[in-house]
Scaffold this motif. Sequence first.
Motif, short mmCIF file in Angstrom:
data_model
loop_
_atom_site.label_atom_id
_atom_site.label_comp_id
_atom_site.label_asym_id
_atom_site.label_seq_id
_atom_site.Cartn_x
_atom_site.Cartn_y
_atom_site.Cartn_z
N THR A 36 27.87 -41.06 26.79
CA THR A 36 27.04 -42.13 26.25
C THR A 36 26.92 -42.02 24.75
OG1 THR A 36 24.88 -43.18 26.28
CG2 THR A 36 24.90 -40.82 26.70
N ARG A 70 24.81 -44.36 23.23
CA ARG A 70 23.56 -45.08 22.94
C ARG A 70 22.30 -44.34 23.38
NH1 ARG A 70 27.76 -48.08 23.96
NH2 ARG A 70 28.17 -49.96 22.70
N ALA A 71 22.41 -43.37 24.26
CA ALA A 71 21.24 -42.70 24.80
C ALA A 71 21.18 -41.25 24.35
CB ALA A 71 21.27 -42.77 26.33
N CYS A 96 18.17 -37.78 24.24
CA CYS A 96 16.97 -37.30 24.93
C CYS A 96 16.15 -36.41 24.02
CB CYS A 96 17.39 -36.53 26.18
SG CYS A 96 16.00 -35.87 27.13
N TRP A 145 13.77 -40.85 26.66
CA TRP A 145 15.09 -41.36 26.29
C TRP A 145 14.98 -42.32 25.12
CZ3 TRP A 145 19.28 -39.01 27.88
CH2 TRP A 145 19.21 -38.24 29.06
N LEU A 163 17.13 -45.02 22.97
CA LEU A 163 18.32 -45.87 23.11
C LEU A 163 18.53 -46.69 21.85
CD1 LEU A 163 17.58 -47.23 26.71
CD2 LEU A 163 18.70 -45.08 26.07
N LEU A 191 22.26 -49.33 31.71
CA LEU A 191 22.80 -49.50 30.36
C LEU A 191 24.30 -49.71 30.50
CD1 LEU A 191 22.43 -49.36 27.26
CD2 LEU A 191 22.51 -46.86 27.46
N LEU A 207 19.36 -45.12 33.78
CA LEU A 207 18.17 -44.30 33.57
C LEU A 207 17.31 -44.42 34.82
CD1 LEU A 207 19.11 -45.52 30.63
CD2 LEU A 207 17.02 -44.41 29.87
#
Length: 273
Positions: A8, A10-11, A13, A30, A32, A138, A145
């Motif tokens: 990913t 875009r994500a 943590c 999270w 994003l 997503l 998620l």
Amino acid sequence: MRIDGSGTLRASCVLCPNPGPMTLDGTNTWVLREPGSRGVVVVDPGPHDERHLERVARTVQEQGAQVLMALLTHHHGDHSEGARYFSELTGAPVRAVDPELRIGSGGLADGELIVADGLELRVVATPGHTADSVCFHLPADDVILTGDTVLGSGTTVISGDGGLGAYMDSLRRLRELVAVTDARALLPGHGPICTDPLAKLDEYIGHRELRLAQVTEAVRAGAHTPAQIVARVYAGIDDAVVPAAEASVRAQLRYLAGRGDIPPELGDLRAEL
């Protein structure tokens, strides 16, 4: 903050330091963001831990970005209690299924497409863990998620306002979504990411079916209270999670009673549900 192995872009943590028997290593908050944009969406700000919430806000600010909204996967405090303070820090509205948790914005509708500065998220209603549980798909990164509907390790608890029938339907719905979209990872509310979503969901569904069989057998063998069933089916578990196990047993018994698998003569057991 990128999560290695998830594929990913875009994500990312930010882990809240609230470890425990029910939260595993802590709550996964999270963050994003569409590549090249300034707008950020935060999913599950977490509990009211000011240092954690300030860390999330500072991380976004240091990236030259701005929080456009916070989204809640469900109402449990380890995901939602920090939302008001986080909104005060960032000025961002909070969206949730539960009207009491919304701040300056509306709810979340099943199938709704959320668009924020180029980022696109699809809301997926997944009741069961709680009545208001949702996941977020997503599609640009082929990830989902999952909040507490699917955890990174172990299994989730069915809360009093949830339901095992709804939860099984939600697991099957997620499995179908993963199969149709070829999703590559599940990003949970607790624990590590899952990079084999189909296997994880098959494991979750199989585990619930096995537990139902074990609870049914325990009842037939003479266990007529949730505590007695836990002692048989969950023998050796940590004392700290016994209440959660009893909650899960009650959810399983309600499900079995609805199917007619709890004999009518076990009135005392039915009364405890």
